[in-house]
Design a protein around this motif. Structure first.
Motif, PDB file in Angstrom:
ATOM      1  N   SER A   3       0.681  -0.988  -0.161  1.00  0.00           N
ATOM      2  CA  SER A   3       0.037   0.132  -0.117  1.00  0.00           C
ATOM      3  C   SER A   3       0.510   1.286  -0.075  1.00  0.00           C
ATOM      4  O   SER A   3       2.171   1.354  -0.156  1.00  0.00           O
TER       5      SER A   3
ATOM      6  N   TYR B  22      -1.314  -0.135  -3.395  1.00  0.00           N
ATOM      7  CA  TYR B  22      -2.823   0.486  -3.645  1.00  0.00           C
ATOM      8  C   TYR B  22      -2.962   1.511  -2.579  1.00  0.00           C
ATOM      9  O   TYR B  22      -1.792   0.990  -1.897  1.00  0.00           O
ATOM     10  N   TYR B  23      -3.532   2.674  -2.943  1.00  0.00           N
ATOM     11  CA  TYR B  23      -3.601   3.924  -2.250  1.00  0.00           C
ATOM     12  C   TYR B  23      -4.463   3.710  -0.766  1.00  0.00           C
ATOM     13  O   TYR B  23      -6.095   3.335  -1.096  1.00  0.00           O
TER      14      TYR B  23
ATOM     15  N   GLN C 250      -0.120   7.917   0.434  1.00  0.00           N
ATOM     16  CA  GLN C 250      -0.126   9.393  -0.219  1.00  0.00           C
ATOM     17  C   GLN C 250      -0.224   8.886  -1.756  1.00  0.00           C
ATOM     18  O   GLN C 250      -0.122   8.211  -2.853  1.00  0.00           O
ATOM     19  N   LYS C 251      -1.513   9.883  -2.082  1.00  0.00           N
ATOM     20  CA  LYS C 251      -1.850  10.057  -3.776  1.00  0.00           C
ATOM     21  C   LYS C 251      -1.321   9.557  -4.697  1.00  0.00           C
ATOM     22  O   LYS C 251      -0.842   9.450  -5.956  1.00  0.00           O
ATOM     23  N   GLU C 252      -0.071  10.212  -4.410  1.00  0.00           N
ATOM     24  CA  GLU C 252       1.086  11.270  -5.525  1.00  0.00           C
ATOM     25  C   GLU C 252       2.584   9.761  -5.159  1.00  0.00           C
ATOM     26  O   GLU C 252       3.101  10.799  -5.754  1.00  0.00           O
TER      27      GLU C 252
ATOM     28  N   PRO D  12      -4.865   5.028   2.450  1.00  0.00           N
ATOM     29  CA  PRO D  12      -4.249   6.501   3.662  1.00  0.00           C
ATOM     30  C   PRO D  12      -4.191   4.985   5.160  1.00  0.00           C
ATOM     31  O   PRO D  12      -5.245   4.524   5.859  1.00  0.00           O
TER      32      PRO D  12
END
Length: 394
Positions: A40, A61-62, A43-45, A64
């Motif tokens: 995982s 995979y994103y 952070q999205k970026e 949080p």
């Protein structure tokens, strides 16, 4: 041979965090295995490197996650990753599966895949779950659920082809309390080559101490600030304390520093990857290992402990247990539980000859027992002995 490698917090050398799984997965790839890592990112970026060792594939995979999260929110992150990992465990083509905690939910995924598909798996326990969460009060009002989780944990250990523990005390606990014999101890590793930096200069200067790691409740770095504040003012002026980390306690620590007038003693360093940690260690004499006095916490294998030893730095630690035994036996650090112990350690460090001896002892301890190549080889041999590798590990 195809291997599915499950680790929610897999990190490459370019990223912040422990790199143990990267080294182990790379060793499998080097042994002519095709390794698919399911992990995982927080952070999205976040971007993983485009170049990986041949044979190593990464799927991220994103999801949080932060130690700022409540227990409920953390549990949801664990469940989300477990559901993704289970999809791969039930649908991917592989010969066997390697699941490394935390969290323990990844072990449940391996167990379910084993029961439904008959796939062998190895479970690596990095922290004693569920013992530590229960010690922190998790599900304390639901003892029936706790008993179920203990039973499930035993099934994960029992049905694994091999259990990998990251400390001798963790291995002993698993064998004694769960009745498991197929356990091997492979502690966290010291990257001696990467952290082979010059020993600190010995000319007169304030004693420079570094904490580089998470600032969560389990680490309780506020206790370090309290210890420093309780020192006699004259002794406090002889030290400098640098903090390099993020976490739930950071705001409280900043408030405490301002309130107690410690800004001339404490400084904050920007967080960074292994290269940044290496550079920070190079500028300091002492490194701290800090954990709250939680039951079972001293069975762990903190990555910062081995990085500091490899760098030839003296360790100040709040942990008891097996790491404390090493520091005392090999004379390369001090166990600090109160301001009196900290004062005694700082005064001992004024002896330059003793300081040099302890720095050399630290590096020798890392090279002798925790060398990355040696421990990786031990790990590969354990897998080979269980029939999980097709040829002897080189």
């Amino acid at each position: 041979m195809n291997i599915l490698f499950l680790h929610q917090y897999f990190k490459t050398p370019e990223q912040e965090g422990a790199r143990r799984s990267y080294y182990l997965a790379s060793a499998l790839a080097k042994a002519d295995c095709r390794v698919k890592v399911i992990t995982s990112r927080q952070q999205k970026e976040a971007v993983f490197p485009e170049t990986l060792p041949p044979g190593l594939q990464l799927r991220s995979y994103y999801i949080p996650y932060s130690n700022h999260f409540s227990w409920t929110k953390r549990l949801w992150a664990f469940v989300r990753y477990a559901s993704i990992a289970l999809r791969h465990a039930l649908g991917s083509r592989y010969d066997w599966l390697y699941a490394t905690s935390t969290p323990l939910t990844v072990g449940f995924v391996a167990y379910v895949a084993h029961r439904l598909r008959g796939k062998p798996y190895v479970f690596e326990s990095r922290d004693l779950w569920p013992e530590i969460p229960f010690a922190l009060g998790f599900l304390k009002r639901l003892p029936f659920v706790q008993r179920i989780l203990y039973w499930l944990t035993k099934q994960v250990y029992k049905h694994a082809r091999l259990v990998v523990a990251v400390s001798p005390s963790m291995k002993a606990h698993i064998k004694k309390h769960y009745g498991i014999k197929h356990v091997v101890c492979v502690p966290n590793m010291a990257d001696d080559a990467f952290f082979e930096i010059p020993l600190p200069a010995q000319e007169a200067h304030p004693l420079r101490m570094l904490y580089a790691g998470s600032l969560g409740d389990a680490n309780d770095c506020l206790q370090l600030l309290r210890l420093i504040h309780e020192l006699p003012p004259s002794l406090r002026q002889q030290i400098r304390f640098s903090i390099m980390g993020e976490g739930k306690q950071k705001n409280a620590m900043q408030d405490y520093i301002a309130r107690q007038g410690l800004r001339d003693v404490v400084e904050w360093l920007p967080t960074g990857n292994a290269q940044a940690v290496q550079q920070a260690l190079q500028a300091h004499d002492i490194f701290w290992v800090s954990f709250a006095p939680i039951p079972w916490i001293d069975t762990g294998s903190p990555n910062k402990f081995f990085e500091g030893l490899a760098a030839g730095r003296i360790c100040f630690s709040t942990l008891n247990g097996w790491t404390a035994h090493l520091l005392q036996r090999y004379c390369c650090g001090f166990i600090i539980h109160n301001a009196a112990a900290l004062q005694k350690a700082i005064e001992a460090m004024q002896d330059v000859q003793q300081r040099v001896r302890m720095q050399k002892n630290a590096r020798q301890l890392a090279q002798r027992f925790f060398h990355r190549e040696k421990l990786t080889h031990k790990w590969l041999l354990a897998l080979t002995a269980k029939g999980l590798l097709q040829r002897p590990a080189e």
